[in-house]
Design a protein around this motif. Structure first.
Motif, PDB file in Angstrom:
ATOM      1  N   VAL A 137       0.732  -1.142   0.230  1.00 58.61           N
ATOM      2  CA  VAL A 137       0.126  -0.017   0.021  1.00 58.61           C
ATOM      3  C   VAL A 137       0.828   1.183  -0.094  1.00 58.61           C
ATOM      4  CG1 VAL A 137      -0.319  -0.042   2.626  1.00 58.61           C
ATOM      5  CG2 VAL A 137      -2.063   1.019   1.206  1.00 58.61           C
ATOM      6  N   GLU A 154      -9.751   7.219   1.269  1.00 60.69           N
ATOM      7  CA  GLU A 154      -9.885   6.113   0.401  1.00 60.69           C
ATOM      8  C   GLU A 154      -8.912   5.911  -0.650  1.00 60.69           C
ATOM      9  OE1 GLU A 154     -11.442   9.898  -1.468  1.00 60.69           O
ATOM     10  OE2 GLU A 154     -11.193   9.548   0.726  1.00 60.69           O
ATOM     11  N   GLN A 155      -9.237   4.839  -1.195  1.00 58.46           N
ATOM     12  CA  GLN A 155      -8.341   4.251  -2.423  1.00 58.46           C
ATOM     13  C   GLN A 155      -8.291   5.158  -3.637  1.00 58.46           C
ATOM     14  OE1 GLN A 155      -8.622   0.015  -3.605  1.00 58.46           O
ATOM     15  NE2 GLN A 155      -7.343   0.397  -5.525  1.00 58.46           N
ATOM     16  N   ASP A 210      -5.758  -1.026  -9.097  1.00 64.35           N
ATOM     17  CA  ASP A 210      -4.799  -1.768  -8.401  1.00 64.35           C
ATOM     18  C   ASP A 210      -3.741  -2.142  -9.645  1.00 64.35           C
ATOM     19  OD1 ASP A 210      -6.685  -2.007  -6.747  1.00 64.35           O
ATOM     20  OD2 ASP A 210      -7.146  -4.232  -6.990  1.00 64.35           O
ATOM     21  N   ARG A 224      -1.538  -0.911  -4.031  1.00 68.62           N
ATOM     22  CA  ARG A 224      -2.705  -0.137  -4.200  1.00 68.62           C
ATOM     23  C   ARG A 224      -2.501   1.252  -3.372  1.00 68.62           C
ATOM     24  NH1 ARG A 224      -5.500  -4.886  -2.568  1.00 68.62           N
ATOM     25  NH2 ARG A 224      -6.796  -5.612  -4.435  1.00 68.62           N
ATOM     26  N   ARG A 264      -3.585   4.966  -1.390  1.00 66.70           N
ATOM     27  CA  ARG A 264      -4.806   5.376  -0.838  1.00 66.70           C
ATOM     28  C   ARG A 264      -4.249   6.940  -0.487  1.00 66.70           C
ATOM     29  NH1 ARG A 264      -8.621   3.140   2.074  1.00 66.70           N
ATOM     30  NH2 ARG A 264      -9.105   0.720   1.793  1.00 66.70           N
ATOM     31  N   TRP A 296      -1.082   6.039 -11.602  1.00 63.89           N
ATOM     32  CA  TRP A 296      -1.914   6.785 -11.075  1.00 63.89           C
ATOM     33  C   TRP A 296      -1.607   8.511 -11.328  1.00 63.89           C
ATOM     34  CZ3 TRP A 296       0.985   4.061  -6.508  1.00 63.89           C
ATOM     35  CH2 TRP A 296       0.572   2.921  -6.487  1.00 63.89           C
TER      36      TRP A 296
END
Ligand code: 9L3
Ligand code: MG
Length: 129
Positions: free
Chosen positions: A8, A66-67, A71, A81, A83, A120
């Motif tokens: 994460v 939140e995410q 993924d 992932r 967040r 991302w």
């Protein structure tokens, strides 16, 4: 390193700038920038893991939200992932990274990110714009 199946990463935004940290390990990723984070331990939630990792690696107290984004598959069948994380307290300390910096959308797009974190970029840049 722990053999975590789930990793994460945290998108910490302060005053319109995103925190990037420069990795020192492994060799293939050393010198490249990431959203800081790490492996989820057995019996640990991803939210707790991210708060723990940001405290351990950078001395930051965060509230994990939140995410964001999709993924991302990592080698060895692991999943990464991200967040959002709100900075509650602390200035980043270099306990594991070789540098940190706060980037705007342009700085993010032009940064030499670790390949996985590129997934991302669009969502992060939209938030920073
Ligand atoms: N990883 C990729 N992008 C990130 C993070 C936090 C981690 N934003 C990858 C690098 C390692 C693996 O996940 O191969 C485990 O991360 P760490 O525990 O070495 O930080
Ligand atoms: Mg880490």
């Amino acid at each position: 390193m722990r053999d975590a199946r789930e990793v994460v990463a945290g998108a910490v935004v302060r005053q319109g700038h995103l925190l990037l940290a420069r990795r020192t390990w492994p060799v293939a990723l050393a010198g490249r920038w990431e959203l800081p984070g790490g492996g989820v331990d057995e019996g640990e939630t991803p939210v707790a893991a991210l708060a723990r990792e940001l405290e351990e690696e950078l001395g930051l107290t965060v509230r994990v939200d939140e995410q964001l984004g999709a993924d991302v598959g990592l080698p060895g069948g692991r999943v990464l992932r991200a967040r959002w994380a709100e900075l509650v307290e602390g200035e980043p300390q270099l306990r594991e990274h070789s540098a940190v910096r706060w980037v705007d959308a342009h700085g993010l797009v032009s940064a030499d990110l670790v390949p996985a974190d590129r997934a991302w970029t669009a969502e992060l840049a939209a938030r920073l714009a």
